[in-house]
Structure formats: structure tokens, C-alpha cells
Design a protein around this motif. Structure first.
Motif, short mmCIF file in Angstrom:
data_model
loop_
_atom_site.label_atom_id
_atom_site.label_comp_id
_atom_site.label_asym_id
_atom_site.label_seq_id
_atom_site.Cartn_x
_atom_site.Cartn_y
_atom_site.Cartn_z
N VAL A 126 0.88 -1.42 0.07
CA VAL A 126 0.13 -0.17 0.09
C VAL A 126 0.78 1.32 -0.08
N LEU A 127 0.47 2.18 -0.88
CA LEU A 127 1.12 3.47 -0.87
C LEU A 127 0.07 4.57 -0.50
N ASP A 128 0.54 5.30 0.73
CA ASP A 128 -0.30 6.33 1.07
C ASP A 128 0.37 7.83 0.82
N LEU A 129 -0.24 8.27 -0.19
CA LEU A 129 0.09 9.71 -0.91
C LEU A 129 -0.20 10.83 0.16
N GLY A 130 0.68 11.49 1.00
CA GLY A 130 0.46 12.47 1.55
C GLY A 130 -0.15 12.23 3.02
N THR A 131 0.73 11.45 3.72
CA THR A 131 0.17 10.33 4.83
C THR A 131 -0.13 11.34 5.94
N SER A 152 4.14 8.59 2.15
CA SER A 152 4.77 9.61 1.63
C SER A 152 4.30 10.96 2.03
N ASP A 153 5.23 11.92 1.95
CA ASP A 153 4.92 13.12 2.58
C ASP A 153 5.99 14.20 2.01
N VAL A 154 5.77 15.37 1.89
CA VAL A 154 6.85 16.55 1.59
C VAL A 154 7.06 17.09 2.97
N SER A 155 6.22 16.99 4.09
CA SER A 155 6.64 17.26 5.22
C SER A 155 7.48 16.26 6.08
N LEU A 156 8.66 16.88 6.40
CA LEU A 156 9.76 15.87 7.33
C LEU A 156 9.16 15.86 8.76
N ASP A 157 8.50 16.95 9.32
CA ASP A 157 7.83 16.83 10.52
C ASP A 157 6.66 16.17 10.52
N ILE A 194 -2.90 2.36 -4.14
CA ILE A 194 -2.58 3.52 -3.79
C ILE A 194 -3.90 4.34 -3.31
N ILE A 195 -3.47 4.72 -1.84
CA ILE A 195 -4.75 5.52 -1.29
C ILE A 195 -4.30 6.86 -0.94
N SER A 196 -5.18 7.98 -0.86
CA SER A 196 -4.68 9.17 -0.57
C SER A 196 -5.91 10.06 -0.35
N ASN A 197 -5.80 10.88 0.68
CA ASN A 197 -6.70 12.07 0.92
C ASN A 197 -5.85 13.38 0.93
N PRO A 198 -5.81 13.83 -0.18
CA PRO A 198 -4.85 14.80 -0.49
C PRO A 198 -5.52 16.39 -0.34
N PRO A 199 -4.81 17.50 -0.46
CA PRO A 199 -5.63 18.60 -0.37
C PRO A 199 -6.42 18.83 -1.52
N TYR A 200 -7.83 19.42 -1.32
CA TYR A 200 -8.74 19.32 -2.29
C TYR A 200 -9.74 20.79 -2.13
N VAL A 201 -9.23 21.36 -1.20
CA VAL A 201 -10.28 22.65 -1.00
C VAL A 201 -9.60 23.82 -1.95
#
Length: 306
Positions: A126-131, A152-157, A194-201
Motif C-alpha cells: 500500500v502507498l499512502d500519498l500525503g500521509t 509519503s509526504d513532503v513534510s519531514l515533521d 494507492i490511497i490518498s486524502n490529498p488537499p482538495y479545498v
């Protein structure tokens, strides 16, 4: 003079204070009574999964509850940021202001092991994009014990917090955390899901959102003029990172109608949810490959038109 009050009275008073304070409930609760219950339980170190005990609270305990309720009203920050924790898919998660507060309807699908839409036995990776907090990835690891998960995420925090959450649930060995902007850090890796709850607003919606949402990181909320910038990038590359027979589950919430309007030729599956929520599409690799030209043309049109 005895100032002790029954715990249920304190709960009613807290809910009334939250109501009068105009707080918005949309980060794990949908009413002030539940919101007050979560705050009271945290202040008194009680389990949110148990009924309130039949006890009276002394002045000190009442003050603990009142201070947390006042902080919730004055700051207009989601309760999870004040308590540092929340629940998702029945699992406890640490939360900070570096990540969105977990609340995706994907929890329902995960707890149901994706039935009837997917064959759970066929999901080995499983890949969770924007975890973010890792809640979706970790819930997948918990309910699909035969799979390994990459978040995966772009934020190290965010990734650091996700790793802590996986470790505290004893799932760290089956979860990998990767810095990546969508698919950029994945090279040629492929996954069964591949599963993701990305930004969508949509960007313009910022002006209409409750202050509680404005307390969350912009990085996790906004996605261009129509809310579909991230969805477009995910759809564009999904088929190249799915195993044969693999699936994409993509949550786009309120932007679902706009996506259907812009890509009417693609028969995505849109499941209903018993516990509320909307806007999650399901597509297998075959469907995405069959409509690769449509998706590519759509993404190019978006790029050309800014």
C-alpha cells in the motif's frame, strides 16, 4: 460550602459554553456535546470509549475541565491540537499542528477491509500519498495484516510524527516513511493499492472556512482554483505505480462534482458511506490505462490554462 458537581453536570455546562462560544465541530465530532465529552475525558484522563463514571468532581477537577474548554473557545483550534491526540479507525493517534486532524471517511473503508470493492487478500503493498499523521497508512497496516505500507509526504515533521504513531501501535516494522512530492521519490515502485486524502479545498474557499480549519496547515488543505490540482497529479501517474489489478482510492471530498464534470467519460466508482462523508473515487489500473489519453489531455489543459 460543598462545590462538588456531578460529572454529567460539568459535561452539560461545558457543552453549553462551547455552543455559546460559537466553536465549529468538524474535526472528529459534529456536535458540542461530543466535543465537550472529548475535552472532559482528556482533562480528567478518562477513556473516550467508556461511559462517564458516576462521580462528583471537586473544584480542582472542574477547573481542569473549564480551562481546557476556555482554551478551545478562545483559540478556536481543533480539540485534537489541544489534547495532542485523536482517534481514527478505532486507533489512537498523536496529532500536532504539522498535520491535518484525522477525519477521513476512508476510515470506514479501511475498517471494512475495502469490501465489497477490493479483495483484501490481494493487497500486499500500500502507498499512502500525503500521509500526514500516518493515520491512513497505519490503519491499512492494522486491518490488512498481510501488507506492507509506504507513507509519503513532503513534510519531514509529518513523517516524523507518522513514524511515532506507527511505533506506538507496534506497526513500525511494516511501515516505511518516505519524503516524496506525489510520485517523485518513488522511482519505478509499484503497489497493489494507492490511497490518498490529498488537499482538495479550492483556494477561494479559504475565506469561508471556520477558524478551526484555518488552524490546520495550508499544505494539507488547498489545491488550486477548483481544488483539483493534487488530484490531477495523482491521477496522471497512478497507473505507472500500480501493480496489474491494483487500485487507486482517492478522496476529493467537495471537489468530486467538479472532477466528474471535467472527466465525465471516466466511470469512476463512488462508494457511499454509512458513517458520513463523500467524494472518494475508486479506479483500477485497467480503467486508468484505458483513459490515459483523457487524463493526459485534461492535465495538459489545466497546465496550459494556469
Amino acid at each position: 460550602m460543598n462545590t462538588d458537581r456531578h460529572i454529567t453536570e460539568i459535561l452539560r455546562l461545558a457543552a453549553a459554553q462551547l455552543e455559546a462560544g460559537g466553536v465549529y465541530c468538524g474535526h472528529g465530532t459534529d456536535n458540542v456535546t461530543d466535543e465537550a465529552f472529548w475535552l472532559l475525558c482528556h482533562a480528567l484522563e478518562l477513556s473516550v470509549h467508556d461511559a462517564l463514571p458516576d462521580v462528583y468532581l471537586d473544584a480542582g477537577q472542574q477547573q481542569q475541565v473549564n480551562e481546557l474548554v476556555a482554551q478551545r473557545i478562545d483559540s478556536r483550534r481543533p480539540a485534537a491540537y489541544l489534547t495532542g491526540s485523536t482517534w481514527f479507525a478505532g486507533l489512537p493517534f498523536l496529532v500536532s499542528s504539522d498535520v491535518l486532524v484525522p477525519r477521513s471517511p476512508l476510515a470506514e473503508l479501511i475498517q471494512n477491509k475495502f469490501a465489497p470493492w477490493l479483495n483484501a487478500a490481494a493487497i500486499g503493498s500500500v502507498l499512502d500519498l500525503g500521509t500526514g499523521s500516518g493515520c491512513i497508512a497505519i490503519a491499512c497496516a492494522n486491518f490488512l495484516p498481510g501488507c506492507n505500507v509506504t507513507g509519503s509526504d513532503v513534510s519531514l515533521d509529518a513523517l516524523a510524527l507518522a513514524a511515532r504513531n506507527a511505533d506506538q501501535l507496534g506497526l513500525g516494522e511494516r511501515c516505511r516513511w518516505l519524503e516524496s512530492d506525489v510520485y517523485a521519490g518513488l522511482q519505478q515502485e509499484c503497489f497493489d493499492l494507492i490511497i490518498s486524502n490529498p488537499p482538495y479545498v479550492p483556494d477561494a474557499r479559504r475565506e469561508t472556512l471556520a477558524p478551526e480549519y484555518l488552524a490546520e496547515p495550508d499544505l494539507g488543505l488547498y489545491s488550486g482554483a477548483d481544488g483539483l490540482d493534487h488530484a490531477a497529479r495523482i491521477l496522471m501517474g497512478a497507473s505507472r505505480h500500480l501493480q496489474p489489478g491494483g487500485h487507486l482510492l482517492l478522496e476529493i471530498g467537495e471537489s468530486a462534482a467538479e472532477l466528474q464534470n471535467q472527466l465525465p467519460m471516466i466511470p469512476f466508482i463512488w462508494p457511499d458511506f454509512e458513517r458520513g462523508g463523500e467524494g472518494v473515487l475508486i479506479a483500477d489500473r485497467g480503467l486508468l490505462e484505458a483513459h490515459e489519453h483523457d487524463i493526459t489531455r485534461w492535465c495538459q489543459h489545466r497546465k496550459d490554462n494556469g
